[in-house]
Design an enzyme around this catalytic site. Structure first.
Site, PDB file in Angstrom:
ATOM      1  N   TYR A 130       0.783  -1.202  -0.023  1.00 43.41           N
ATOM      2  CA  TYR A 130      -0.074  -0.088  -0.015  1.00 43.41           C
ATOM      3  C   TYR A 130       1.020   1.153  -0.042  1.00 43.41           C
ATOM      4  O   TYR A 130       0.981   2.210   0.928  1.00 43.41           O
ATOM      5  CB  TYR A 130      -0.944   0.057   0.981  1.00 43.41           C
ATOM      6  CG  TYR A 130      -2.189   0.977   0.649  1.00 43.41           C
ATOM      7  CD1 TYR A 130      -3.207   0.287  -0.012  1.00 43.41           C
ATOM      8  CD2 TYR A 130      -2.424   1.956   1.141  1.00 43.41           C
ATOM      9  CE1 TYR A 130      -4.138   0.940  -0.637  1.00 43.41           C
ATOM     10  CE2 TYR A 130      -3.613   2.712   0.554  1.00 43.41           C
ATOM     11  CZ  TYR A 130      -4.486   2.018  -0.030  1.00 43.41           C
ATOM     12  OH  TYR A 130      -5.621   2.738  -0.470  1.00 43.41           O
ATOM     13  N   HIS A 161       7.698   5.301   1.029  1.00 40.83           N
ATOM     14  CA  HIS A 161       7.972   4.266   0.215  1.00 40.83           C
ATOM     15  C   HIS A 161       8.983   4.732  -0.890  1.00 40.83           C
ATOM     16  O   HIS A 161      10.034   4.090  -1.069  1.00 40.83           O
ATOM     17  CB  HIS A 161       7.126   3.234  -0.170  1.00 40.83           C
ATOM     18  CG  HIS A 161       6.407   2.664   1.054  1.00 40.83           C
ATOM     19  ND1 HIS A 161       4.959   2.677   1.363  1.00 40.83           N
ATOM     20  CD2 HIS A 161       6.638   1.813   2.372  1.00 40.83           C
ATOM     21  CE1 HIS A 161       4.520   2.205   2.492  1.00 40.83           C
ATOM     22  NE2 HIS A 161       5.475   1.760   2.954  1.00 40.83           N
ATOM     23  N   GLN A 183       4.361 -10.150  12.707  1.00 41.99           N
ATOM     24  CA  GLN A 183       4.930  -8.847  13.553  1.00 41.99           C
ATOM     25  C   GLN A 183       3.268  -8.257  13.903  1.00 41.99           C
ATOM     26  O   GLN A 183       3.467  -7.282  14.504  1.00 41.99           O
ATOM     27  CB  GLN A 183       5.662  -7.701  12.667  1.00 41.99           C
ATOM     28  CG  GLN A 183       4.861  -7.278  11.334  1.00 41.99           C
ATOM     29  CD  GLN A 183       5.846  -6.357  10.608  1.00 41.99           C
ATOM     30  OE1 GLN A 183       6.664  -6.766   9.927  1.00 41.99           O
ATOM     31  NE2 GLN A 183       5.500  -5.072  10.765  1.00 41.99           N
ATOM     32  N   SER A 224       1.785   7.376   6.091  1.00 35.51           N
ATOM     33  CA  SER A 224       1.669   5.918   6.511  1.00 35.51           C
ATOM     34  C   SER A 224       0.650   5.137   5.995  1.00 35.51           C
ATOM     35  O   SER A 224      -0.542   5.874   5.712  1.00 35.51           O
ATOM     36  CB  SER A 224       1.686   5.861   8.080  1.00 35.51           C
ATOM     37  OG  SER A 224       1.212   4.493   8.425  1.00 35.51           O
TER      38      SER A 224
HETATM   39  N1  LIG Z   1       6.411   8.559   6.030  1.00 36.45           N
HETATM   40  C1  LIG Z   1       7.371   7.952   5.888  1.00 36.45           C
HETATM   41  N2  LIG Z   1       8.721   8.462   5.277  1.00 36.45           N
HETATM   42  C2  LIG Z   1       9.840   7.673   5.244  1.00 36.45           C
HETATM   43  N3  LIG Z   1       9.612   6.254   5.385  1.00 36.45           N
HETATM   44  C3  LIG Z   1       8.620   5.743   5.655  1.00 36.45           C
HETATM   45  C4  LIG Z   1       7.718   6.545   5.810  1.00 36.45           C
HETATM   46  N4  LIG Z   1       6.314   5.750   6.121  1.00 36.45           N
HETATM   47  C5  LIG Z   1       6.868   4.591   6.074  1.00 36.45           C
HETATM   48  N5  LIG Z   1       8.086   4.474   5.920  1.00 36.45           N
HETATM   49  C6  LIG Z   1       9.168   3.518   5.722  1.00 36.45           C
HETATM   50  O1  LIG Z   1       8.814   2.545   4.864  1.00 36.45           O
HETATM   51  C7  LIG Z   1       9.284   1.072   5.148  1.00 36.45           C
HETATM   52  C8  LIG Z   1       8.129   0.365   5.164  1.00 36.45           C
HETATM   53  O2  LIG Z   1       7.107   0.658   5.816  1.00 36.45           O
HETATM   54  P1  LIG Z   1       5.461   0.100   5.911  1.00 36.45           P
HETATM   55  O3  LIG Z   1       5.368  -0.377   7.269  1.00 36.45           O
HETATM   56  O4  LIG Z   1       5.300  -0.732   4.588  1.00 36.45           O
HETATM   57  O5  LIG Z   1       4.849   1.435   5.793  1.00 36.45           O
HETATM   58  P2  LIG Z   1       4.113   2.434   6.704  1.00 36.45           P
HETATM   59  O6  LIG Z   1       4.614   2.278   8.149  1.00 36.45           O
HETATM   60  O7  LIG Z   1       3.798   3.542   6.195  1.00 36.45           O
HETATM   61  O8  LIG Z   1       2.709   1.544   6.808  1.00 36.45           O
HETATM   62  C9  LIG Z   1       9.734   1.092   6.594  1.00 36.45           C
HETATM   63  O9  LIG Z   1      11.188   1.335   6.506  1.00 36.45           O
HETATM   64  C10 LIG Z   1       9.153   2.502   7.043  1.00 36.45           C
HETATM   65  O10 LIG Z   1       9.684   3.364   8.145  1.00 36.45           O
END
Ligand SMILES: Nc1ncnc2c1ncn2[C@@H]1O[C@H](COP(=O)(O)OP(=O)(O)O)[C@@H](O)[C@H]1O
Ligand SMILES: [Mg+2]
Length: 304
Positions: A32, A37, A61, A185
């Site tokens: 998503y 990302h 997790q 996020s």
């Molecule tokens: N706003 C953001 N800025 C920078 N990196 C991000 C951000 N949101 C998520 N990430 C990074 O993307 C990677 C995957 O996280 P994921 O769990 O898929 O996304 P989210 O936490 O947004 O749901 C992780 O290393 C996370 O820290």
């Protein structure tokens, strides 16, 4: 861009790229995709010849009663965003492919996984360490990219990689925010319009705490205070309490899991700023918080 579903195929591709002497960058995600990302993929693309992005909603997790089933998933949308970001391979394994039915090995990074978010999500970071270790072994990248948004996660991964002598260099990228400051996020999708409007309170409470600390720390004009300068006796508990109260005053904040001020290098708690800076003159401070808005859990942090 190619979609890879099996561990064997991913390993073969990684091996082939290694033989060709291509450098490999890796971005692990739960899909998503959003601009957070994409920023990690963009950094990888800049620094490496080939970029692999994984999409895997990792059951290990999620705790019981958490949002594993309803976590947003949209592969077609993700493919589009990944392609635009310049990703070369998406690694997209199933839970069965990753854990089978008799999986039994888990990694615990001692002392770091049961504080902050770990206190409210028991076992979460063991699930994270385990899946990241597996992914790093499968993809075998030169560099792996993580977001500062999950600050505790970055500290835990760095420790695991160092303790287990894993290969990749860990690169942490800045938090990408919405125009009003809300950290991007995938879970922001859960917020209703009123919650979304109020969600910027988390960022603003961190900013306010950071400003108070900087002020007390005589962090004038962006310059670090001269050695030996005392703070004006700032009370960190006071700052934490003020932030927590302010968050709880908000109509849609149902819970403040924590609002903490810690050593940015090792997540040790900071009780007194003067003692902290005389012991660790070069260390940074992380202010981190997790709140709940209805059923949605939001996290954010700031480094000073
Ligand atoms: N706003 C953001 N800025 C920078 N990196 C991000 C951000 N949101 C998520 N990430 C990074 O993307 C990677 C995957 O996280 P994921 O769990 O898929 O996304 P989210 O936490 O947004 O749901 C992780 O290393 C996370 O820290
Ligand atoms: Mg996440």
């Amino acid at each position: 861009m190619q979609l890879i579903k099996t561990i064997k195929k991913m390993k073969d591709i990684s091996c082939y790229l290694k033989k060709k002497e291509f450098s490999l960058g890796f971005v692990p995600t739960m899909g998503y995709l959003h601009e957070g990302h994409s920023s990690l993929a963009a950094r990888s693309k800049k620094q490496c010849d080939i970029t692999v992005l994984s999409i895997f909603v990792n059951p290990a997790q999620f705790g019981p009663g958490e949002d594993y089933e309803k976590y947003p998933r949209d592969l077609e949308r993700d493919k589009r965003i990944a392609k635009e970001a310049g990703v070369d391979y998406i690694f997209y394994p199933s839970a069965e492919e990753m854990y089978g039915s008799r999986y039994g090995t888990f990694i615990t990074v001692k002392g770091l996984g049961d504080i902050m978010c770990g206190k409210f999500r028991p076992g979460h970071f063991d699930g994270v360490s385990t899946v990241v270790a597996k992914l790093l072994n499968i993809v075998s990248p030169d560099k792996a990219y993580f977001g500062q948004k999950d600050y505790q996660q970055t500290i835990i991964i760095r420790k695991m990689v160092s303790d287990l002598n894993l290969k990749p260099e860990i690169i942490v990228c800045p938090i990408v925010r919405e125009p009003d400051g809300l950290a991007m996020s995938s879970r922001n999708k859960y917020l209703n319009p009123n919650e979304r409007k109020n969600a910027t309170i988390l960022y603003r409470s961190l900013e306010e705490a950071a400003a108070n600390i900087k002020l007390a720390w005589k962090y004038l004009d962006g310059n670090i205070k001269p050695a030996g300068t005392k703070t004006s006796g700032i009370n960190l508990n006071e700052i934490k309490k003020r932030a927590t109260d302010r968050l709880l005053e908000n109509e849609v904040v149902s819970e403040v899991d924590y609002f903490e001020i810690r050593n940015a290098e090792n997540l040790e708690e900071i009780k007194d700023l003067d003692v902290f800076y005389s012991d660790n003159p070069k260390a940074g401070i992380v202010i981190a918080s997790a709140i709940r808005m209805g059923g949605t859990r939001l996290i954010d942090n700031m480094i000073i």
